[in-house]
Scaffold this motif. Structure first.
Motif, PDB file in Angstrom:
ATOM      1  N   GLN A  74      45.366  42.068  30.755  1.00 48.21           N
ATOM      2  CA  GLN A  74      45.651  42.296  32.170  1.00 48.21           C
ATOM      3  C   GLN A  74      46.769  41.366  32.657  1.00 48.21           C
ATOM      4  O   GLN A  74      47.621  41.771  33.462  1.00 48.21           O
ATOM      5  CB  GLN A  74      44.380  42.091  33.005  1.00 48.21           C
ATOM      6  N   GLN A  75      46.771  40.144  32.167  1.00 49.20           N
ATOM      7  CA  GLN A  75      47.825  39.206  32.561  1.00 49.20           C
ATOM      8  C   GLN A  75      49.187  39.685  32.080  1.00 49.20           C
ATOM      9  O   GLN A  75      50.197  39.571  32.799  1.00 49.20           O
ATOM     10  CB  GLN A  75      47.528  37.817  31.996  1.00 49.20           C
ATOM     11  N   SER A 121      44.195  39.719  41.767  1.00 44.27           N
ATOM     12  CA  SER A 121      42.752  39.525  41.714  1.00 44.27           C
ATOM     13  C   SER A 121      42.053  40.774  41.203  1.00 44.27           C
ATOM     14  O   SER A 121      41.084  40.692  40.432  1.00 44.27           O
ATOM     15  CB  SER A 121      42.232  39.161  43.111  1.00 44.27           C
ATOM     16  N   LEU A 158      42.562  40.847  37.398  1.00 46.05           N
ATOM     17  CA  LEU A 158      41.956  39.746  36.648  1.00 46.05           C
ATOM     18  C   LEU A 158      40.445  39.667  36.799  1.00 46.05           C
ATOM     19  O   LEU A 158      39.785  38.950  36.034  1.00 46.05           O
ATOM     20  CB  LEU A 158      42.602  38.427  37.064  1.00 46.05           C
ATOM     21  N   ASN A 159      39.886  40.411  37.754  1.00 42.94           N
ATOM     22  CA  ASN A 159      38.430  40.423  37.937  1.00 42.94           C
ATOM     23  C   ASN A 159      37.843  41.801  37.638  1.00 42.94           C
ATOM     24  O   ASN A 159      36.810  42.181  38.188  1.00 42.94           O
ATOM     25  CB  ASN A 159      38.077  40.009  39.368  1.00 42.94           C
ATOM     26  N   SER A 160      38.485  42.518  36.750  1.00 43.14           N
ATOM     27  CA  SER A 160      38.097  43.898  36.436  1.00 43.14           C
ATOM     28  C   SER A 160      37.119  44.008  35.280  1.00 43.14           C
ATOM     29  O   SER A 160      36.673  45.116  34.950  1.00 43.14           O
ATOM     30  CB  SER A 160      39.347  44.707  36.089  1.00 43.14           C
ATOM     31  N   ALA A 161      36.787  42.880  34.626  1.00 46.75           N
ATOM     32  CA  ALA A 161      35.953  42.868  33.417  1.00 46.75           C
ATOM     33  C   ALA A 161      36.651  43.543  32.244  1.00 46.75           C
ATOM     34  O   ALA A 161      36.012  43.927  31.262  1.00 46.75           O
ATOM     35  CB  ALA A 161      34.592  43.506  33.671  1.00 46.75           C
ATOM     36  N   GLN A 164      39.594  43.008  29.332  1.00 47.08           N
ATOM     37  CA  GLN A 164      40.434  42.018  28.661  1.00 47.08           C
ATOM     38  C   GLN A 164      41.737  42.640  28.158  1.00 47.08           C
ATOM     39  O   GLN A 164      42.808  42.068  28.320  1.00 47.08           O
ATOM     40  CB  GLN A 164      39.665  41.374  27.512  1.00 47.08           C
ATOM     41  N   SER A 185      44.955  49.157  37.422  1.00 48.30           N
ATOM     42  CA  SER A 185      44.220  48.048  36.823  1.00 48.30           C
ATOM     43  C   SER A 185      43.115  48.507  35.889  1.00 48.30           C
ATOM     44  O   SER A 185      42.489  47.676  35.220  1.00 48.30           O
ATOM     45  CB  SER A 185      43.594  47.186  37.929  1.00 48.30           C
ATOM     46  N   LYS A 220      33.774  48.136  36.487  1.00 42.24           N
ATOM     47  CA  LYS A 220      32.704  47.149  36.637  1.00 42.24           C
ATOM     48  C   LYS A 220      31.721  47.532  37.744  1.00 42.24           C
ATOM     49  O   LYS A 220      30.500  47.489  37.560  1.00 42.24           O
ATOM     50  CB  LYS A 220      33.308  45.776  36.918  1.00 42.24           C
ATOM     51  N   LYS A 221      32.225  47.908  38.921  1.00 41.88           N
ATOM     52  CA  LYS A 221      31.345  48.209  40.036  1.00 41.88           C
ATOM     53  C   LYS A 221      30.529  49.478  39.793  1.00 41.88           C
ATOM     54  O   LYS A 221      29.365  49.567  40.202  1.00 41.88           O
ATOM     55  CB  LYS A 221      32.154  48.326  41.328  1.00 41.88           C
ATOM     56  N   ARG A 241      35.649  46.384  28.438  1.00 46.77           N
ATOM     57  CA  ARG A 241      36.317  45.108  28.146  1.00 46.77           C
ATOM     58  C   ARG A 241      37.488  45.282  27.179  1.00 46.77           C
ATOM     59  O   ARG A 241      38.561  44.711  27.376  1.00 46.77           O
ATOM     60  CB  ARG A 241      35.299  44.136  27.538  1.00 46.77           C
TER      61      ARG A 241
END
Length: 372
Positions: free
Chosen positions: A38-39, A54, A57-60, A62, A202, A300-301, A325
């Motif tokens: 993701q980065q 955010s 990077l908070n998506s679960a 990699q 994302s 994730k959600k 992931r």
């Protein structure tokens, strides 16, 4: 070779109810060549908006396999037209689809010449003739192979296709059918500075998965271990959320843009119990009777909402979260990536029940009950 069963004329010769069911006998997956963290995606497109960063990077997630736009003379990514995206979709779907199909047949102990029905799913581009015709030509499959193409149904479509192929298998005992989901999600992106596109950008990755099915007797030449039989299907269409997941034409970008409503995880979660309990109730089962849960890696959600509403554990959805992931959301192919991982664990036992569950536009929840 797989043979068609002889016509059965007496009650003693008729197959048992188990033989009337389609059986999952092989699975294979494939991805596009390049993967990114993701980065790395954020750096590639020089995204510095704190909210979007955010989200990534908070998506679960990699890593994801992506086919990014080409680079121009200045080292910047060239934004692709809708026509170029469709070309990308075609090339990736044929490449990944062909590799997934080949892996699936190998896992089933079958050859291309055994294939009698090919059901293809794509949601990330439109093809006419469909992907099934392109693969028959590309791989040299028998031109007499029957085929079907399911287009535009989104992430839930893998189970819609499985329903079609399972019915075909029962109607043609002993003959091999394959469901193939090929999703070039890189061909469905719009890049701008809005949160709307950031949610999609994302999440999705490129991937393809294939599943082989046969009903009735098989010749000994197919030496692959017998997998679970498909017992039943149930679905629900949440009409109040019909527009929560959709493709819209973006005039400014000159291409289609996918929209995901922020509330969709809660909508799906709220309706998960109803359809799963209906599925299990037909066989006199409860959720506690199900040992294996293969839920779509929708995000994730979405996974959290389904897990909470169905009373599942982290262990129950370990493959769902693991696929998210390592690959992101690979649309209709996601649940088959999870199924492949389950088989690799060697933990299934005769008599075990499993539930397959996918979610997508409509808004739709599709489910299937299987038994080893």
């Amino acid at each position: 070779m797989i043979r068609t069963a002889n016509v059965l004329t007496t009650p003693a010769e008729r197959p048992s109810p188990a033989q009337d069911r389609a059986q999952m006998i092989g699975v294979g997956t494939a991805v596009s060549p390049d993967s990114y963290s993701q980065q790395e995606v954020l750096d590639t497109f020089a995204i510095d908006d704190a909210r979007i960063r955010s989200l990534f990077l908070n998506s679960a997630i990699q890593r994801r396999h992506l086919t990014l736009p080409p680079i121009d003379a200045d080292g910047k990514r060239v934004m692709e037209s809708q026509g170029e995206l469709l070309d990308k979709h075609k090339a990736q779907a044929v490449d990944m689809g062909g590799r997934a199909l080949t892996a699936c047949l190998k896992d089933a102990g079958a050859e291309l010449s055994d294939l009698r029905h090919l059901c293809c799913v794509t949601s990330t581009g439109f093809l006419t003739p469909g992907l099934s015709a392109l693969l028959i030509r590309e791989l040299g499959i028998d031109r007499g192979c029957s085929r079907s193409d399911i287009v535009g149904m989104g992430c839930n479509a893998g189970l819609n296709a499985l329903n079609v192929a399972a019915g075909w298998s029962v109607a043609h005992p002993g003959e091999l059918a394959v469901v193939l989901c090929a999703e070039a999600c890189s061909a469905a992106y719009v890049f701008d500075s809005t949160m709307r596109t950031a949610v999609v950008n994302s999440l999705f990755g490129d991937g393809a998965a294939a599943l082989a099915l046969v009903a009735g007797p098989r010749e000994d030449a197919l030496s692959a271990p017998r997998g679970p039989r498909i017992l039943s299907f149930e679905s629900t269409l949440i009409t109040d959320a019909l527009d929560a997941m959709r493709y819209d034409w973006d005039d400014a970008a000159g291409k289609f843009s996918f929209f995901l409503d922020p509330d969709i995880p809660y909508v799906v979660g709220a309706h998960a119990e109803e359809v799963v309990d209906r599925l299990l109730g037909k066989s006199g089962l409860r959720r506690s009777d199900v040992r294996h849960w293969l839920v779509h890696s929708g995000g994730k959600k979405v996974i959290d909402a389904v897990t909470v509403n169905l009373g599942l554990t982290r262990h129950d959805v370990r493959h769902t979260t693991g696929v998210l992931r390592d690959y992101g959301n690979v649309s209709s192919a996601s649940f088959l990536f999870s199924y492949e991982r389950l088989l690799e664990e060697l933990v299934t036992k005769t008599g075990d029940y499993g539930v397959l569950m996918t979610m997508g536009p409509g808004s739709t929840i599709e489910t299937a009950l299987i038994q080893w």
